[in-house]
Design an enzyme around this catalytic site. Sequence first.
Site: not given
Length: 297
Positions: A40, A68, A82, A181
């Site tokens: 993103d 992550y 988010d 997310r």
Amino acid sequence: MVAPGILLVDKPDGLTSHDVVARVRRAFGTRKVGHAGTLDPMATGLLVIGIEGATRLLTYVVGADKTYLATIRLGQSTDTDDAEGEITASADAAAVQAVTTQQIASGIETLSGEISQVPSAVSAIKVDGRRAYDRVRAGEQVELKARAVTVSRFEVLAERRDEGFVDLDVVVDCSSGTYIRALARDLGSLLGIGGHLTALRRTRIGPFPVEGAATVDELADATTVTPAVAAAQIMQPLVVSADHARDLRHGKRLAGAASQLDGAHAAAIDPDGELVGIVEKRGRDLKSAMNMPENGQ
């Protein structure tokens, strides 16, 4: 002629993955560029880029597991799960502060291992041929189906409390297709106070770490990993003779050679260190699942 290769890029905040691909095309002077796994615009971190014939390897990178670093804000929900979305709900400050560290740990445990996850509606998943996020932005209601994913590590690195929310810095190891997310959203839902993602950084895709990756300002001088070296990191390398390399390139099978493979695929590398292609078992034989173009293009 541009040499085929795999390029590791550390994407900054604010650029789309497509933006990075466009910059790589300009820097390397070729249109034949692709990436293995979108980030993103708000996310930073590793993009694995394929250049020229090495784009054929991306198929074998896309499904790799990933790591992550993320920050989850508990106490607020957004319409995108988010920080780029609009806040849709804020929990009462007293309810947020009543949530204990142990309750957070229990929620994280529930979201670890093999789980069923509904991706965020604002995602790149296609629904009847259109991206889900395009449908959402057009005002449509989108409900995506749950999918099985594996979260092998979901660990809190730091916890910070303010009056109206709790911020968690976390590290997540997960299978391809896992939405961080959605983990933030679901953790907030389990705790009854809502949650969303405020920061995300991808630090690993399969064997490739973000450390040492080129920034977008370094693309003109960036070095690539050869297809043979990259493929040998992704899967078992298998050195083949010049005759066998020629046979594989011509679509012939290697009779009785299946026993040489430990897994489903191997990277066939010729005596000159060039990647012939990816081979797979077919009964007792080996056959090409993907051949590299001989001129690299």
